[in-house]
Scaffold this active site. Structure first.
Site: not given
Ligand SMILES: NC(=O)c1ccc[n+]([C@@H]2O[C@H](COP(=O)([O-])OP(=O)(O)OC[C@H]3O[C@@H](n4cnc5c(N)ncnc54)[C@H](OP(=O)(O)O)[C@@H]3O)[C@@H](O)[C@H]2O)c1
Length: 247
Positions: A170, A147, A14-15
């Protein structure tokens, strides 16, 4: 001056992974955190195709012993940390946001606690643990992945882009994280450290889903910009790309 050293949590996919890749390509020595060793090693292989200096820590942000291990790693190898990207995060439930885990009236206390544990308490604790190393950096940068859903102003404003997109656990966890950004930036004013919150955009990831309008390659841009802010850049702000967002 040797290369900048960055730690990006939740960077196996992801990000977080895209942020690590972009920082790496920009000449930063990146260390990725991954809960799962195999996934972390796969991500590390991809990073190393783009250059030499990258490493991986098996890292669960909710595990305090992993915080201490991260401190020991950066302290023993580098004596400092330049960039901390608090990227790891979880949603309360799936998309679309329907069901009790997204509800305000019905969210189970366990869900609320689990989301706050990861998205707020763990971020605060990790940052506190690594702060002495960030203080050793000539230009420390802390990026908290928030977010637009954290914005109380937008949530209260009928017609705002997120007025009808409410997922209480969230959203509130990210609002609390924004409070941490403001308070820590205040406490660190007058130091070399800048602390900011990032809204990456609605990005195509496992969390964002396929319907998200922003490609992953663009989803890291806000984090990378805040991680590499110049000395006259802002601190204590909330940004999407170079635009400030309302708290
Ligand atoms: N995507 C969007 O549209 C969006 C929008 C606004 C904000 N965000 C924020 O951006 C960040 C990244 O989002 P994303 O979309 O890339 O999410 P994602 O694809 O669900 O990836 C989440 C990442 O966080 C890791 N993670 C979750 N719980 C954890 C823990 N307890 N310890 C260590 N790592 C952990 C996951 O690891 P595993 O692979 O082990 O699960 C994964 O590497 C997040 O904080 C999210 O809230 C995302």
């Amino acid at each position: 001056m040797s290369k900048k050293i960055a730690f990006i949590t939740g960077a196996n996919r992801g990000i977080g992974f895209q942020t690590a890749l972009d920082l790496h390509k920009a000449g930063v020595s990146v260390v990725i955190g991954s809960r799962d060793q195999k996934q972390g090693e796969q991500a590390l292989r991809k990073l190393r195709e783009a250059g030499e200096e990258a490493d991986m820590l098996v890292f669960d942000v909710t595990n305090p012993s992993h915080h201490k291990a991260a401190y020991d790693y950066f302290h023993s190898r580098h004596g400092r940390l330049d960039i901390l990207v608090n990227n790891a995060g979880i949603a309360a439930g799936g998309f679309p946001p329907v069901g009790p885990e997204h509800s305000t009236a019905d969210v189970p206390a366990e869900t609320l606690r689990r989301v706050f544990d990861t998205n707020f308490f763990a971020q605060v604790a990790l940052t506190q643990t690594l702060l002495p190393l960030l203080k050793k950096s000539p230009a420390g940068r802390i990026v908290n992945l928030s977010s637009i859903l954290a914005s109380l102003k937008f949530h209260a404003e009928p017609g705002s882009p997120i007025y009808d997109a409410k997922s209480f656990a969230y959203d509130a966890s990210k609002t609390a994280l924004n409070a941490f950004t403001i308070h820590l930036a205040y406490e660190l004013r007058g130091t070399n450290i800048k602390v900011n919150s990032a809204h990456p955009g609605w990005v195509k990831t496992d969390m964002g889903g396929d319907q998200a309008p922003m490609e992953l390659a663009d989803g890291s841009k806000t984090s990378v910009a805040l991680a590499t802010l110049p000395v006259d850049g802002p601190s204590g702000g909330f940004f999407h790309l170079d635009q400030p967002l309302p708290w």
